[in-house]
Design a protein around this motif. Structure first.
Motif, PDB file in Angstrom:
ATOM      1  N   ALA A 187      -3.728 -16.186 -25.375  1.00 22.70           N
ATOM      2  CA  ALA A 187      -4.801 -16.917 -24.692  1.00 22.70           C
ATOM      3  C   ALA A 187      -5.524 -17.930 -25.590  1.00 22.70           C
ATOM      4  CB  ALA A 187      -5.796 -15.940 -24.072  1.00 22.70           C
ATOM      5  N   PRO A 188      -5.937 -17.587 -26.824  1.00 22.43           N
ATOM      6  CA  PRO A 188      -6.600 -18.595 -27.669  1.00 22.43           C
ATOM      7  C   PRO A 188      -5.689 -19.766 -28.013  1.00 22.43           C
ATOM      8  CG  PRO A 188      -6.954 -16.382 -28.528  1.00 22.43           C
ATOM      9  CD  PRO A 188      -5.884 -16.274 -27.489  1.00 22.43           C
ATOM     10  N   ILE A 189      -4.404 -19.518 -28.110  1.00 18.17           N
ATOM     11  CA  ILE A 189      -3.462 -20.589 -28.436  1.00 18.17           C
ATOM     12  C   ILE A 189      -3.318 -21.529 -27.248  1.00 18.17           C
ATOM     13  CG2 ILE A 189      -1.042 -21.049 -29.031  1.00 18.17           C
ATOM     14  CD1 ILE A 189      -1.120 -18.285 -30.471  1.00 18.17           C
ATOM     15  N   TYR A 190      -3.322 -20.979 -26.051  1.00 20.07           N
ATOM     16  CA  TYR A 190      -3.276 -21.815 -24.842  1.00 20.07           C
ATOM     17  C   TYR A 190      -4.529 -22.689 -24.748  1.00 20.07           C
ATOM     18  CZ  TYR A 190      -1.971 -22.991 -20.036  1.00 20.07           C
ATOM     19  OH  TYR A 190      -1.587 -23.647 -18.891  1.00 20.07           O
ATOM     20  N   GLY A 191      -5.655 -22.143 -25.199  1.00 17.50           N
ATOM     21  CA  GLY A 191      -6.850 -22.958 -25.400  1.00 17.50           C
ATOM     22  C   GLY A 191      -7.690 -23.264 -24.179  1.00 17.50           C
ATOM     23  N   ASP A 192      -7.538 -22.514 -23.108  1.00 17.29           N
ATOM     24  CA  ASP A 192      -8.325 -22.765 -21.895  1.00 17.29           C
ATOM     25  C   ASP A 192      -9.597 -21.919 -21.949  1.00 17.29           C
ATOM     26  OD1 ASP A 192      -9.224 -23.491 -19.424  1.00 17.29           O
ATOM     27  OD2 ASP A 192      -7.632 -22.481 -18.284  1.00 17.29           O
ATOM     28  N   SER A 194     -13.282 -20.509 -21.278  1.00 19.35           N
ATOM     29  CA  SER A 194     -14.221 -20.355 -20.172  1.00 19.35           C
ATOM     30  C   SER A 194     -15.607 -20.105 -20.744  1.00 19.35           C
ATOM     31  CB  SER A 194     -13.804 -19.181 -19.272  1.00 19.35           C
ATOM     32  OG  SER A 194     -14.844 -18.875 -18.354  1.00 19.35           O
ATOM     33  N   SER A 195     -16.495 -21.072 -20.615  1.00 21.60           N
ATOM     34  CA  SER A 195     -17.861 -20.901 -21.089  1.00 21.60           C
ATOM     35  C   SER A 195     -18.580 -19.823 -20.285  1.00 21.60           C
ATOM     36  CB  SER A 195     -18.629 -22.230 -20.983  1.00 21.60           C
ATOM     37  OG  SER A 195     -18.018 -23.206 -21.793  1.00 21.60           O
ATOM     38  N   TRP A 196     -18.218 -19.690 -19.034  1.00 26.39           N
ATOM     39  CA  TRP A 196     -18.858 -18.708 -18.168  1.00 26.39           C
ATOM     40  C   TRP A 196     -18.561 -17.287 -18.645  1.00 26.39           C
ATOM     41  CZ3 TRP A 196     -22.436 -18.467 -14.448  1.00 26.39           C
ATOM     42  CH2 TRP A 196     -22.502 -17.318 -13.671  1.00 26.39           C
ATOM     43  N   HIS A 197     -17.285 -17.019 -18.958  1.00 28.00           N
ATOM     44  CA  HIS A 197     -16.887 -15.680 -19.384  1.00 28.00           C
ATOM     45  C   HIS A 197     -16.988 -15.495 -20.897  1.00 28.00           C
ATOM     46  CE1 HIS A 197     -14.778 -15.942 -15.408  1.00 28.00           C
ATOM     47  NE2 HIS A 197     -15.258 -14.718 -15.317  1.00 28.00           N
ATOM     48  N   GLY A 198     -17.118 -16.595 -21.633  1.00 31.79           N
ATOM     49  CA  GLY A 198     -17.176 -16.492 -23.084  1.00 31.79           C
ATOM     50  C   GLY A 198     -15.872 -16.032 -23.694  1.00 31.79           C
ATOM     51  N   SER A 199     -14.749 -16.425 -23.076  1.00 35.44           N
ATOM     52  CA  SER A 199     -13.434 -16.017 -23.569  1.00 35.44           C
ATOM     53  C   SER A 199     -12.394 -17.034 -23.103  1.00 35.44           C
ATOM     54  CB  SER A 199     -13.067 -14.626 -23.054  1.00 35.44           C
ATOM     55  OG  SER A 199     -12.999 -14.624 -21.632  1.00 35.44           O
ATOM     56  N   TYR A 200     -11.200 -16.900 -23.653  1.00 36.60           N
ATOM     57  CA  TYR A 200     -10.107 -17.776 -23.238  1.00 36.60           C
ATOM     58  C   TYR A 200      -9.424 -17.213 -21.999  1.00 36.60           C
ATOM     59  CZ  TYR A 200     -10.389 -20.411 -27.595  1.00 36.60           C
ATOM     60  OH  TYR A 200     -10.816 -21.217 -28.619  1.00 36.60           O
ATOM     61  N   ARG A 201      -9.076 -18.102 -21.085  1.00 39.20           N
ATOM     62  CA  ARG A 201      -8.356 -17.680 -19.881  1.00 39.20           C
ATOM     63  C   ARG A 201      -6.902 -17.358 -20.239  1.00 39.20           C
ATOM     64  NH1 ARG A 201     -11.503 -22.101 -18.290  1.00 39.20           N
ATOM     65  NH2 ARG A 201     -13.062 -21.639 -16.666  1.00 39.20           N
ATOM     66  N   PRO A 243      -2.223 -23.226 -38.390  1.00 33.78           N
ATOM     67  CA  PRO A 243      -3.611 -23.269 -37.897  1.00 33.78           C
ATOM     68  C   PRO A 243      -4.107 -24.679 -37.615  1.00 33.78           C
ATOM     69  CG  PRO A 243      -3.429 -21.783 -39.767  1.00 33.78           C
ATOM     70  CD  PRO A 243      -2.113 -22.503 -39.665  1.00 33.78           C
ATOM     71  N   GLU A 244      -3.608 -25.649 -38.369  1.00 31.73           N
ATOM     72  CA  GLU A 244      -4.070 -27.025 -38.181  1.00 31.73           C
ATOM     73  C   GLU A 244      -3.763 -27.547 -36.784  1.00 31.73           C
ATOM     74  OE1 GLU A 244      -4.087 -25.860 -42.149  1.00 31.73           O
ATOM     75  OE2 GLU A 244      -2.317 -25.927 -40.820  1.00 31.73           O
ATOM     76  N   GLY A 245      -2.775 -26.958 -36.133  1.00 30.05           N
ATOM     77  CA  GLY A 245      -2.440 -27.390 -34.782  1.00 30.05           C
ATOM     78  C   GLY A 245      -3.297 -26.761 -33.709  1.00 30.05           C
ATOM     79  N   LEU A 246      -4.251 -25.895 -34.127  1.00 30.65           N
ATOM     80  CA  LEU A 246      -5.125 -25.205 -33.171  1.00 30.65           C
ATOM     81  C   LEU A 246      -6.585 -25.414 -33.573  1.00 30.65           C
ATOM     82  CD1 LEU A 246      -3.062 -21.884 -33.161  1.00 30.65           C
ATOM     83  CD2 LEU A 246      -2.912 -23.721 -31.464  1.00 30.65           C
ATOM     84  N   PRO A 247      -7.053 -26.652 -33.599  1.00 31.42           N
ATOM     85  CA  PRO A 247      -8.394 -26.938 -34.133  1.00 31.42           C
ATOM     86  C   PRO A 247      -9.538 -26.376 -33.303  1.00 31.42           C
ATOM     87  CG  PRO A 247      -7.469 -28.891 -33.100  1.00 31.42           C
ATOM     88  CD  PRO A 247      -6.368 -27.875 -33.146  1.00 31.42           C
ATOM     89  N   TRP A 248      -9.275 -26.021 -32.042  1.00 33.21           N
ATOM     90  CA  TRP A 248     -10.351 -25.513 -31.172  1.00 33.21           C
ATOM     91  C   TRP A 248     -10.714 -24.055 -31.467  1.00 33.21           C
ATOM     92  CZ3 TRP A 248      -5.550 -27.177 -29.639  1.00 33.21           C
ATOM     93  CH2 TRP A 248      -4.632 -26.204 -29.292  1.00 33.21           C
ATOM     94  N   ILE A 249      -9.817 -23.312 -32.094  1.00 31.59           N
ATOM     95  CA  ILE A 249     -10.114 -21.916 -32.379  1.00 31.59           C
ATOM     96  C   ILE A 249     -11.155 -21.837 -33.496  1.00 31.59           C
ATOM     97  CG2 ILE A 249      -9.182 -19.723 -33.225  1.00 31.59           C
ATOM     98  CD1 ILE A 249      -6.562 -20.390 -31.873  1.00 31.59           C
ATOM     99  N   GLY A 250     -12.245 -21.126 -33.227  1.00 29.97           N
ATOM    100  CA  GLY A 250     -13.361 -21.066 -34.162  1.00 29.97           C
ATOM    101  C   GLY A 250     -14.442 -22.073 -33.862  1.00 29.97           C
TER     102      GLY A 250
END
Length: 255
Positions: A187-192, A194-201, A243-250
């Motif tokens: 899920a974190p790699i897919y990167g979707d 959800s601010s509402w749930h506070g987690s990745y879809r 990791p450089e290809g997943l800049p949104w994680i963190g």
């Protein structure tokens, strides 16, 4: 107008002072070095896939069922090992007819299952495979729940021992605890986010494979064996990411 000489500094001293300001002191240098040694937040996510991809005892499991709800049963189960070799690929006969809406998804009919063994009949063989491998599943909670429901239907007394929980139930609980979910890990790699749930879809297996460029052209969707193969290929492809290809994680708070 105030001159440099008036405040007790000559030009050379000021130059050296300004140069020193641009150089990190010991504390700053140490902090910078420590910061550089902190792993990228995405590294832990990718390490999970690297661990799976390099585990010789890995087994990927998938099922097809009579439906999506509590009480529905497994009618096809498959496992492949770390090298893509088939460990089991078995259809099983449920205790009730396969609903038409389920057949519309996976194409399995009552006629296909009429001569197949029941789940309790394949359980001894399946149990050995489960116990002797490190099992991963795409959407583990679903498949494990349907396997439990099928055990309940075909082996009604499997949970009860002479004076408490049976050894089989205790072993099952241990299996569920150590079985890992590829869907949740991806899920974190897919990167979707959800601010509402506070987690990745979560992503569907087909969407995850498409994103990673996994070739599934030789596989049939909603076949337990082929979905297990697709999951293994997804694990292997994801293990090659950096990791450089997943800049949104963190940086989820910025989303």
């Amino acid at each position: 107008m105030t001159r440099l000489d008036d405040i007790g500094l000559d030009r050379e001293a000021l130059r050296r002072h300004l140069a020193e300001l641009n150089q990190p002191n010991e504390k700053a240098a140490a902090a910078l070095a420590e910061l550089e040694n902190v792993p990228h937040p995405a590294q832990a996510v990718l390490d999970q896939f690297l661990n799976w991809a390099t585990d010789p005892r890995l087994a990927v499991l998938d099922t097809e069922t009579t439906g999506l709800h509590a009480g529905d049963q497994v009618i096809e189960i498959a496992m492949v090992d770390a090298y893509g070799r088939t460990l089991i690929n078995q259809r099983v006969r449920p205790t009730f007819p396969v609903p038409a809406e389920a057949t519309a998804i996976h194409g399995i009919t009552d006629e296909d299952l009429k001569d197949c063994p029941t789940f309790d009949q394949i359980w001894p063989r399946l149990k050995e495979l489960l116990w002797n491998h490190n099992v991963v599943i795409y959407n583990a909670s679903y498949d494990l729940a349907r396997m439990r429901d099928t055990l309940n239907a075909t082996m009604p007394d499997w949970k009860q021992g002479e004076s408490g929980p049976s050894e089989m139930l205790l072993a099952w609980r241990a299996l569920c605890k150590r079985t890992e979910c590829v869907m949740e890990a991806y899920a974190p790699i897919y990167g979707d986010w959800s601010s509402w749930h506070g987690s990745y879809r979560w992503a569907r297996l087909s969407a995850a494979c498409a994103e990673r460029g996994v070739d599934t052209s030789d596989l049939k969707a909603h076949s337990a064996l082929d979905d297990a193969r697709a999951t293994l290929r997804l694990i292997q492809a994801t293990a090659e990411l950096t990791p450089e290809g997943l800049p949104w994680i963190g940086r989820e708070e910025e989303a």
